[in-house]
Scaffold this active site. Sequence first.
Site, PDB file in Angstrom:
ATOM      1  N   THR A  97       1.051  -1.284   0.010  1.00 45.47           N
ATOM      2  CA  THR A  97       0.013  -0.035   0.011  1.00 45.47           C
ATOM      3  C   THR A  97       0.900   1.137  -0.055  1.00 45.47           C
ATOM      4  O   THR A  97       1.506   1.527   0.977  1.00 45.47           O
ATOM      5  CB  THR A  97      -0.989  -0.024   1.226  1.00 45.47           C
ATOM      6  OG1 THR A  97      -1.741  -1.284   0.893  1.00 45.47           O
ATOM      7  CG2 THR A  97      -1.712   1.196   1.162  1.00 45.47           C
ATOM      8  N   LYS A 172      -7.251   1.575  -3.588  1.00 45.82           N
ATOM      9  CA  LYS A 172      -7.057   1.203  -2.158  1.00 45.82           C
ATOM     10  C   LYS A 172      -7.188   2.437  -1.014  1.00 45.82           C
ATOM     11  O   LYS A 172      -7.813   2.416   0.187  1.00 45.82           O
ATOM     12  CB  LYS A 172      -5.640   0.639  -1.762  1.00 45.82           C
ATOM     13  CG  LYS A 172      -5.180   0.533  -0.502  1.00 45.82           C
ATOM     14  CD  LYS A 172      -5.971  -0.904   0.193  1.00 45.82           C
ATOM     15  CE  LYS A 172      -5.649  -1.181   1.432  1.00 45.82           C
ATOM     16  NZ  LYS A 172      -4.376  -1.844   1.683  1.00 45.82           N
ATOM     17  N   LYS A 240      -0.140   5.779   8.265  1.00 48.87           N
ATOM     18  CA  LYS A 240       0.568   5.922   6.954  1.00 48.87           C
ATOM     19  C   LYS A 240      -0.620   5.947   5.734  1.00 48.87           C
ATOM     20  O   LYS A 240      -0.041   6.804   5.102  1.00 48.87           O
ATOM     21  CB  LYS A 240       1.677   4.463   7.192  1.00 48.87           C
ATOM     22  CG  LYS A 240       2.349   4.688   5.946  1.00 48.87           C
ATOM     23  CD  LYS A 240       1.928   3.907   4.605  1.00 48.87           C
ATOM     24  CE  LYS A 240       1.758   2.259   4.995  1.00 48.87           C
ATOM     25  NZ  LYS A 240       1.604   1.816   3.931  1.00 48.87           N
TER      26      LYS A 240
END
Length: 295
Positions: A97, A172, A240
Amino acid sequence: MAKVAFLGLGVMGYPMAGHLQKKGHEVAVYNRTAAKAARWVAEFGGISRPTPREAAAGREFVFACLGNDDDLRAVTLGADGAFEGLETGAVFVDHTTASATIARELHALAKAGGKGFIDAPVSGGQAGAEAGVLAIMCGGDPAGYARAEPILSAYAKASRLMGPAGSGQLTKMVNQICISGLVQALAEGLHFAKRAGLDPHAVVEAISKGAAQSWQMENRHKTMIAGEFEFGFAVNWMRKDLAICLDEARRNGATLPVAALVDQFYADVQALGGGRWDTSSLIARLERDSAAPKP
């Protein structure tokens, strides 16, 4: 069956690489901590290599599942990077990711060298990786994706090409934006039920078959009620991911007030010492605030 490499044997990559080996693919692995790669080989078979370049050499597909943009650059670029070992016509599939920016950057570098690159972040967490039922959202060239898709089925419940390079990462981001709001709403609902004197388990049983139902409700309500968070997708990683979302939103002009607010709530959880807690630990912040003496 294909000759493949897998770079990064963390909580996600370790079982994902295992599924590839179990499906009969010839797997070479690389991990920054060599002892973990040796343990994987002892458990699943296959071979380990000391550098990403050596792991990628002679492989038709190279998969990676790492921590962030910097980790991805370290593993792909440079003299010992996977791109140095990747042969013409091979496809690199990145499950990290990361940002859409690095996905486009690496796609361009790969394409210039006659290689393929697919950004393919996953959803489903450690449990999904271990069970081989991840959802994979992909970006890149259709031909490269078509070649990789049958290999992805080793650990995917579903995969889909969303568009050109970076589209998997953007999708995502949507996933993480939606999850952040859902978990906060579930935390508030359960907290409210407790404060109202209701049995929160009975509340979930009553509402979970209606419009409020969600994966988070089904899979996290019991541990949230019990105050158990030592598992799952860590708050540090969610922050994050939300930072990536908020940075991209600044770039494309999207307005994300809830995601930005929940990001700050996660900062509060970190301050409670919950950086490694599961993302469902948002409820711990509410419990703390309600327990504090009122002025």
